[in-house]
Design an enzyme around this catalytic site. Structure first.
Site, PDB file in Angstrom:
ATOM      1  N   ARG A  60      64.390  27.596  36.069  1.00  0.00           N
ATOM      2  CA  ARG A  60      63.005  27.436  35.178  1.00  0.00           C
ATOM      3  C   ARG A  60      62.345  25.954  34.992  1.00  0.00           C
ATOM      4  O   ARG A  60      62.977  25.091  34.989  1.00  0.00           O
ATOM      5  CB  ARG A  60      63.126  28.211  34.115  1.00  0.00           C
ATOM      6  CG  ARG A  60      63.598  29.763  34.079  1.00  0.00           C
ATOM      7  CD  ARG A  60      63.808  30.015  32.559  1.00  0.00           C
ATOM      8  NE  ARG A  60      64.866  29.379  31.740  1.00  0.00           N
ATOM      9  CZ  ARG A  60      64.918  28.677  31.030  1.00  0.00           C
ATOM     10  NH1 ARG A  60      63.487  28.004  30.506  1.00  0.00           N
ATOM     11  NH2 ARG A  60      65.672  27.934  30.390  1.00  0.00           N
ATOM     12  N   LYS A 201      62.210  36.070  32.636  1.00  0.00           N
ATOM     13  CA  LYS A 201      62.030  35.445  31.383  1.00  0.00           C
ATOM     14  C   LYS A 201      60.675  35.350  30.912  1.00  0.00           C
ATOM     15  O   LYS A 201      60.593  35.473  29.538  1.00  0.00           O
ATOM     16  CB  LYS A 201      62.411  33.928  31.669  1.00  0.00           C
ATOM     17  CG  LYS A 201      63.868  34.004  31.884  1.00  0.00           C
ATOM     18  CD  LYS A 201      64.951  34.516  30.952  1.00  0.00           C
ATOM     19  CE  LYS A 201      66.298  34.284  31.159  1.00  0.00           C
ATOM     20  NZ  LYS A 201      67.130  35.163  30.379  1.00  0.00           N
ATOM     21  N   HIS A 221      69.308  37.487  23.567  1.00  0.00           N
ATOM     22  CA  HIS A 221      69.555  36.890  24.914  1.00  0.00           C
ATOM     23  C   HIS A 221      71.120  37.107  24.821  1.00  0.00           C
ATOM     24  O   HIS A 221      71.750  36.212  24.482  1.00  0.00           O
ATOM     25  CB  HIS A 221      69.227  35.307  24.854  1.00  0.00           C
ATOM     26  CG  HIS A 221      69.458  34.810  26.406  1.00  0.00           C
ATOM     27  ND1 HIS A 221      69.682  33.465  26.150  1.00  0.00           N
ATOM     28  CD2 HIS A 221      69.416  35.357  27.383  1.00  0.00           C
ATOM     29  CE1 HIS A 221      69.771  33.227  27.579  1.00  0.00           C
ATOM     30  NE2 HIS A 221      69.640  34.323  28.408  1.00  0.00           N
ATOM     31  N   SER A 239      72.468  30.261  29.929  1.00  0.00           N
ATOM     32  CA  SER A 239      72.772  30.613  31.275  1.00  0.00           C
ATOM     33  C   SER A 239      73.933  29.426  31.617  1.00  0.00           C
ATOM     34  O   SER A 239      73.856  28.447  31.018  1.00  0.00           O
ATOM     35  CB  SER A 239      71.648  30.151  32.166  1.00  0.00           C
ATOM     36  OG  SER A 239      71.909  30.033  33.440  1.00  0.00           O
ATOM     37  N   LYS A 243      77.967  34.825  30.143  1.00  0.00           N
ATOM     38  CA  LYS A 243      77.519  36.269  29.561  1.00  0.00           C
ATOM     39  C   LYS A 243      77.614  37.140  30.691  1.00  0.00           C
ATOM     40  O   LYS A 243      78.172  38.233  30.311  1.00  0.00           O
ATOM     41  CB  LYS A 243      75.752  36.061  29.364  1.00  0.00           C
ATOM     42  CG  LYS A 243      75.549  35.212  27.996  1.00  0.00           C
ATOM     43  CD  LYS A 243      74.108  35.649  27.624  1.00  0.00           C
ATOM     44  CE  LYS A 243      73.091  35.748  28.682  1.00  0.00           C
ATOM     45  NZ  LYS A 243      72.975  34.593  29.500  1.00  0.00           N
ATOM     46  N   THR A 244      77.363  36.959  31.947  1.00  0.00           N
ATOM     47  CA  THR A 244      77.272  37.716  32.995  1.00  0.00           C
ATOM     48  C   THR A 244      78.925  38.099  33.342  1.00  0.00           C
ATOM     49  O   THR A 244      79.428  39.094  33.491  1.00  0.00           O
ATOM     50  CB  THR A 244      76.541  37.475  34.271  1.00  0.00           C
ATOM     51  OG1 THR A 244      75.252  37.417  33.806  1.00  0.00           O
ATOM     52  CG2 THR A 244      76.733  38.265  35.444  1.00  0.00           C
ATOM     53  N   ASP A 258      72.235  40.374  30.275  1.00  0.00           N
ATOM     54  CA  ASP A 258      71.452  39.267  29.695  1.00  0.00           C
ATOM     55  C   ASP A 258      70.253  39.333  28.662  1.00  0.00           C
ATOM     56  O   ASP A 258      69.896  38.691  27.859  1.00  0.00           O
ATOM     57  CB  ASP A 258      70.439  38.561  31.047  1.00  0.00           C
ATOM     58  CG  ASP A 258      69.771  37.269  30.804  1.00  0.00           C
ATOM     59  OD1 ASP A 258      70.366  36.444  30.188  1.00  0.00           O
ATOM     60  OD2 ASP A 258      68.773  37.162  31.081  1.00  0.00           O
ATOM     61  N   ARG A 323      72.174  31.781  42.727  1.00  0.00           N
ATOM     62  CA  ARG A 323      71.888  32.895  42.253  1.00  0.00           C
ATOM     63  C   ARG A 323      72.099  34.254  42.889  1.00  0.00           C
ATOM     64  O   ARG A 323      71.583  34.239  44.150  1.00  0.00           O
ATOM     65  CB  ARG A 323      70.525  33.028  41.405  1.00  0.00           C
ATOM     66  CG  ARG A 323      70.566  32.184  40.236  1.00  0.00           C
ATOM     67  CD  ARG A 323      71.039  32.761  38.902  1.00  0.00           C
ATOM     68  NE  ARG A 323      70.729  31.840  37.775  1.00  0.00           N
ATOM     69  CZ  ARG A 323      71.280  32.093  36.529  1.00  0.00           C
ATOM     70  NH1 ARG A 323      71.538  33.259  36.193  1.00  0.00           N
ATOM     71  NH2 ARG A 323      71.022  31.222  35.351  1.00  0.00           N
TER      72      ARG A 323
END
Length: 542
Positions: A60, A201, A221, A239, A243-244, A258, A323
Site C-alpha cells: 500500500r 483496504k 483489523h 500485516s 494474523k493469518t 483479516d 502474497r
C-alpha cells in the site's frame, strides 16, 4: 463466456461515466486467469496457480490515501493518516479516470462484504486489469446466479492502475497515484497502483467509518477462529505479525483472517470471503493450510519461480511482501456462515523489533485498552512502499491506516465489549528474542503456536506469573512445550543491563506516543502503560 448481456438489469454503465467499453461481467476465476495469460499479464506456476507482478507498488501507499471532506466525514480524525480532498477535486479526478477508460476493455465483479445478513453491503468493482478482478472475486463474498440478476450495488470500487495523474498537485494529490474514498457518493477510486490490497483496504476503511457511525458495530483489523466447544478467539495485529498464520489452526475453524465486525448482539462476523496471506518463507511444514490453499483459483503476487513454474518462497528479490489471495473455501477447516459467538480470548499480536516484550503476557483491562490504543508493532519489510527492513511503529487499534475516526472511539467500543464478554486479553510478541533485530532471533513459530494453544486450552490459568519490571505485564513462569527461559525476555539477553536500557527506551516511546491520546483516556487506561515515570526511572517499589 459470460458478459453484461446476461445481466440486463445492470448493463447501463452511463451512470458511471463509462463510454464505449467492452465489458466482461462477472467472469469465473478460470476465465479471468485465461484472459490474464493471453494478454501476457501473468504466468502460471507448476500447479496451475496464476501469478502476477503488481509493478511499482508491491504494498500500500498510505501517503496517497485520501477521504473526501464533506458533511458525512465531519467527525473524521484528520491528520497524517486521514488526508482530506475536496469534493470538486474528486469529481475532476473521477472524470479524468473515466475519460482514460473510454473505449477500453473493462472487468466488472458484483459481490458483497459482511457475512452477517443484517450488515451485508453490496459492492460493484470495475477494474482495468483482469487479474485485479480475479483478486476481488477471491476476497469479496460471492453471489448466486439468482442474486446476480437482482444485484444493486451500495458501493462502487473503480480500480485503474494504468491511469497516472500528470498534475497531482492541481487536484490536491501528492503523487501520480491515489486511493480516495467518497462516502457521500459511495465510491472508492484507485489510480496509478496495481497493488490489489488497495481495493480491499479501501472497503475496509469505508466500513470502519460506516459501522461505528451508523450501526454500532465495532470494525476490527483482526483474524478469528472457533474452537470445538464454540469458543471464539480474536487475533489483532498489523500485516506480518501473524494474523493469518496463527488463526489457521487445524484444531479450530477459521472465521476469517483479516477483517471482522463485532455486533451489538455479540456476533463476530467476517467482512470478506477470502484470505490474503503473506507467503515469504512459506513452507508446508510451518503453515500447511496456507501452503495447500495455493492451487488453481488462488492468485500469487510478486513471487519468483523458475522456468518450470516452481515457486521459490524464500526469494524476496521482488519484495518481502509476497502474497497470495484465495477463496476461504481453499481452507479445509472453515466456520460455516463465517461468524461466531462472543470471544473467550483476544490476542494482540506485536512484532517487537527491539526484542524487549515477552513472548506472551496477560493484560489487565487497563493494560488491554492502553495497548490497543497504542498498537505497537514493527512495519515489516515490504508491507508498505519504501519499507525495506522492520521499523518500530505505533499504529492505533492495530490498524490506524484504515481507521477514519479517533482511536479512542474504537478503544471505548472494544473495552465495553471486552467487559461484557468477560474476555481474557493477551499480548503476544511474534518478533525478536535475545536482542533487537539484527542481533537476536525471531521467535519460532512453533513456540508461538504452542503458547496460544495452551491459552485456548485453559492451561495457563493455573500457572504462576511474574511482573515485568518496566511494562508491568504478567508473564507466565511456565508454558508446556516452550523453554521456560524464553518467557521472561531478560533471560535471553547476554547483557542484562542492555536489556533494561532498551526496555526503558521502548517504554519512553510508548509514553511519547500516548501523549496525543492522554486527554481522552481514563485513569485506568493511563495506569495500564509502562511503569517508568516521566524521568524514565523505574518506581522504587519494584
Amino acid at each position: 463466456m459470460s458478459n453484461f448481456l446476461d445481466y440486463p438489469k445492470t448493463q447501463d454503465l452511463t451512470k458511471y461515466g463509462l463510454k464505449n467499453n467492452k465489458v466482461q461481467w462477472n467472469l469465473s476465476g478460470e476465465e479471468l486467469q485465461e484472459i490474464t495469460l493471453k494478454k501476457g499479464m501473468g504466468r502460471q506456476t507448476q500447479n496451475g496457480t496464476l501469478a502476477v507482478n503488481t509493478g511499482k507498488f508491491t504494498g500500500r501507499s498510505p501517503q496517497d490515501r485520501f477521504l473526501v471532506q464533506d458533511e458525512y466525514t465531519k467527525n473524521v480524525w484528520w491528520g497524517k493518516i486521514n488526508k482530506p480532498i475536496s469534493p470538486e477535486n474528486f469529481d475532476k479526478l473521477y472524470n479524468r479516470v473515466t475519460d482514460y477508460l473510454e473505449g477500453k476493455e473493462i472487468y466488472i465483479h458484483d459481490g458483497y462484504v459482511c457475512a452477517s445478513p443484517e450488515y451485508r453491503m453490496n459492492v460493484r468493482t470495475i477494474t482495468e486489469y483482469p487479474w485485479s478482478n480475479f483478486f476481488v472475486k477471491n476476497m469479496f463474498l460471492r453471489l448466486s446466479e439468482e442474486e446476480l440478476e437482482q444485484f444493486e450495488e451500495e458501493w462502487l470500487v473503480l480500480c485503474v492502475p494504468g491511469y497516472l495523474e500528470e498534475s497531482p498537485t492541481k487536484y490536491g494529490l501528492r503523487a501520480e497515484n491515489f486511493s480516495i474514498l467518497n462516502f457521500t457518493k459511495k465510491v472508492a477510486l484507485i489510480g496509478g497502483s496495481a497493488y490489489t490490497g488497495e481495493m480491499k483496504k479501501g472497503i475496509f476503511s469505508a466500513l470502519n467509518l460506516i459501522f461505528p457511525k451508523e450501526k454500532n458495530v465495532l470494525p476490527m483489523h483482526c483474524s478469528a477462529n472457533v474452537g470445538q466447544d464454540g469458543d471464539t478467539a480474536i487475533f489483532f495485529g498489523l500485516s506480518g505479525t501473524g494474523k493469518t498464520t496463527l488463526s489457521a489452526d487445524p484444531e479450530r475453524k477459521l472465521i476469517g483472517d483479516d477483517e471482522h465486525g463485532w455486533t451489538p448482539d455479540n456476533v463476530i462476523f467476517n467482512f470478506e470471503g477470502g484470505c490474503y496471506a503473506k507467503v515469504i518463507g512459506l513452507t508446508e511444514e510451518n503453515e500447511p493450510d496456507i501452503f495447500r490453499a495455493i492451487k488453481p483459483g488462488a492468485l500469487l503476487e510478486n513471487v519468483v519461480f523458475d522456468e518450470n513454474g516452481e515457486v521459490d518462497f524464500l526469494d524476496s528479490s521482488i519484495t518481502q511482501n509476497t502474497r497470495v489471495s484465495y477463496p476461504i473455501e481453499h481452507i479445509e477447516n472453515i466456520q460455516e456462515n463465517s461468524y461466531g459467538e462472543n470471544p473467550s480470548n483476544i490476542f494482540f499480536l506485536t512484532c517487537d523489533a527491539f526484542g524487549v516484550l515477552p513472548p506472551v503476557s496477560k493484560l489487565s483491562p487497563g493494560q488491554a485498552a492502553y495497548h490497543f490504543i497504542s498498537g505497537y508493532t514493527a512495519k515489516v519489510a515490504g508491507t508498505e512502499a519504501g519499507i525495506t527492513e522492520p521499523v518500530p511503529s505505533f499504529s492505533a487499534c492495530f490498524g490506524e491506516p484504515f481507521m477514519p475516526l479517533h482511536p479512542t472511539v474504537y478503544a471505548e467500543m472494544l473495552s465495553k465489549k471486552m467487559r461484557e464478554a468477560n474476555v481474557n486479553v493477551w499480548l503476544i510478541n511474534t518478533g525478536w528474542s535475545g536482542g533487537p533485530y539484527g542481533v537476536g532471533s525471531r521467535i519460532k513459530l512453533k513456540y508461538t503456536r504452542r503458547m496460544i494453544s495452551e491459552i485456548l486450552n485453559g492451561h495457563l490459568a493455573d500457572v504462576d506469573y511474574e511482573t515485568h519490571p518496566i511494562f508491568g505485564l504478567s508473564m507466565p513462569k511456565y508454558c508446556a512445550g516452550v523453554p521456560s527461559e524464553m518467557l521472561n525476555p531478560i533471560n535471553t539477553w547476554l547483557q542484562k543491563g542492555t536489556y533494561i536500557q532498551k526496555s526503558i527506551q521502548l517504554a519512553h516511546s510508548f509514553h511519547l506516543n500516548f501523549e496525543k491520546f492522554a486527554a481522552k483516556a481514563s485513569q485506568e487506561i493511563m495506569e495500564g502503560g509502562p511503569l517508568i515515570d516521566e524521568h524514565h526511572k523505574i518506581p522504587s517499589d519494584l
